[in-house]
Design a protein around this motif. Structure first.
Motif: not given
Length: 125
Positions: A7-13, A18-20, A28-34
């Motif tokens: 879960f931490v790996i997924i949250l980190l990505v 979000e930073i991108l 472009v939504p942050a979720s797409i960057y993720g």
């Protein structure tokens, strides 16, 4: 502990997405960057799919529950949506048909290309 690590790996990505989103001035939504970051991390073996598989499956299984707040928001906005309901329905139907058609065409193209490459590989042997 294994699930917490996944879960931490997924949250980190997701956080990096979000930073991108904050740094890159594109609509472009942050979720797409993720998602793209997760794809790149898996492709370049930054971590293996097995390192996030169980938690990813769990998150996909509970995904319908995540739509409840959006549905409640739609119900609360019904007075705003009701006068424009027909245009909304038309846009939903047209966009769904377009997405289905494009997805089908892309899938057929990929299947045909893979069949051609298999036949080409057989003739070279």
């Amino acid at each position: 502990m294994k699930y917490l690590k996944q879960f931490v790996i997924i949250l980190l990505v997701s956080f990096l997405g979000e930073i991108l989103h904050y740094l890159i001035p594109l609509p472009v939504p942050a979720s797409i960057y993720g998602i793209l970051l997760m794809l790149l991390c898996l492709h370049f073996r930054v971590f293996a799919a097995e390192e996030v598989r169980e938690t990813g499956i769990f998150l996909i299984e509970i995904m319908p529950v995540m739509f409840i707040p959006a549905a409640v928001g739609l119900m609360e906005s019904w007075s705003v949506i009701k006068p424009s309901l027909l245009p909304y329905i038309i846009v939903i139907i047209v966009s769904t048909i377009i997405v289905m058609a494009v997805s089908g065409l892309v899938t057929q193209k990929i299947i045909n290309n893979s069949k051609k490459s298999i036949k080409k590989g057989d003739s070279n042997s």
